[in-house]
Design an enzyme around this catalytic site. Structure first.
Site, PDB file in Angstrom:
ATOM      1  N   CYS A  27      48.568  47.461  33.650  1.00  0.00           N
ATOM      2  CA  CYS A  27      47.451  46.510  33.641  1.00  0.00           C
ATOM      3  C   CYS A  27      46.499  46.706  34.810  1.00  0.00           C
ATOM      4  CB  CYS A  27      47.963  45.070  33.601  1.00  0.00           C
ATOM      5  SG  CYS A  27      48.910  44.566  35.037  1.00  0.00           S
ATOM      6  N   HIS A  78      49.498  39.726  36.421  1.00  0.00           N
ATOM      7  CA  HIS A  78      48.610  40.448  35.524  1.00  0.00           C
ATOM      8  C   HIS A  78      47.225  40.565  36.139  1.00  0.00           C
ATOM      9  CE1 HIS A  78      47.152  42.051  31.808  1.00  0.00           C
ATOM     10  NE2 HIS A  78      46.351  41.032  31.566  1.00  0.00           N
TER      11      HIS A  78
END
Length: 324
Positions: A89, A174
């Protein structure tokens, strides 16, 4: 801990992101920590082209959820790749950001912004592809994966993730990107099906970004420290060097610029050392030294010296307590 995906976790460190972009061929940009979104802080980093927001994933609790309208990236003119591989990510967020930052040609050395041939080929090859297909193209790039993994932490152990107790697993964090594209503020989250449109940019795009990110942070419990913010901005050193060398720059401004340049140079030097340490596995060296010291006279002397110092500290602490 190795991941079966072949992609390692990446630290939320601006020097890691800066070097990652450089290794992929991006020029004219750097990444810095952004501790606050107030105007005085933003002024020291301008021009800022994109933000990368790191947040703790709190599934099902409502915290950290983003509110916006998903749009077709092809219709909106947004380059957007889905995240199809675990642990990727950070790089996906960085790519989703820089692939949407317009190239800039400057007459001054080092101040032009360009994504370089590697990413230009990726953009040309993926023209017209959907987000999921672009995600697979990124995931299948040996070069991107190699650069991404070059900053991973080293470990002497390789464990099956399924064998790690749930309570010992790391919290899930994230990365997502925020930036303006064609006059609209977008959030580019590789785990979402499409880019999230937040607001039309009126004036400074960072005003809309500040409101959007602060609203998202407000969804967490008060006092939570579950996020980090990075700014992708124009490279500072070439501009500072040019301004200092310009005879038209007033003397008092030149001194302030020199302080900024010294800070940037020191930061870059320290970052180079840290990235070098990340990329070199020191564990074999440490284990070799420990093995060489095993049973040696040096090892005995070091241990005896440590015990003596420890006893001296305890005796001093005891004497001080008795005298009180």
């Amino acid at each position: 801990m190795d991941d079966p995906s072949g992609w390692s976790l990446t630290e939320s460190d601006p020097q890691v992101f800066s070097e990652l972009l450089r290794e992929l061929g991006v020029t004219g940009l750097q990444v810095d920590d952004l501790y606050t979104l107030d105007e005085s802080t933003l002024a020291t980093l301008r021009p800022i082209h994109a933000l990368i927001f790191l947040f703790k994933w709190v599934g099902g609790a409502g915290a950290g959820e983003s509110v916006g309208v998903e749009i077709d990236p092809l219709e909106g003119g947004v380059w957007f790749a889905n995240q199809v591989i675990n642990n990727s990510c950070a790089t996906v967020a960085a790519l989703n950001a820089v692939m949407n930052i317009p190239s800039q040609v400057s007459p001054h050395a080092g101040e032009s912004i360009d994504i370089g041939p590697e990413l230009a080929n990726l953009r040309d090859f993926g023209a017209g592809m959907g987000s999921m297909d672009l995600g697979h193209v990124v995931a299948s790039s040996d070069r991107i994966r190699e650069v991404h993994n070059s900053f991973s932490k080293t470990s002497p152990f390789s464990l099956d993730p399924s064998l790690v107790p749930e309570r010992e697993k790391e919290d899930a964090y994230h990365f997502v990107a925020y930036l303006p594209v064609n006059g609209v503020l977008y959030e580019l989250d590789g785990l979402r099906a499409a880019p999230i449109m937040h607001a039309a940019v009126e004036g400074d795009w960072l005003d809309q970004a500040r409101e959007t990110i602060e609203a998202r942070i407000a969804t967490y419990p008060p006092g939570s420290v579950m996020f980090n913010l990075l700014a992708i901005r124009s490279a500072a050193v070439p501009r500072l060097q040019r301004q200092i060398a310009d005879p038209a720059t007033p003397a008092h401004e030149r001194l302030a610029l020199q302080d900024q340049l010294d800070h940037e140079s020191q930061k870059a030097s320290q970052g180079a050392v840290e990235n070098s340490l990340r990329r070199h596995n020191m564990l074999p060296l440490v284990l070799g030294l420990l093995e060489a010291l095993h049973g040696s006279k040096i090892k005995t002397e070091v241990i005896d010296a440590a015990r003596t110092k420890g006893k001296e500290r305890r005796d001093k602490a005891k004497a001080k307590k008795e005298s009180e």
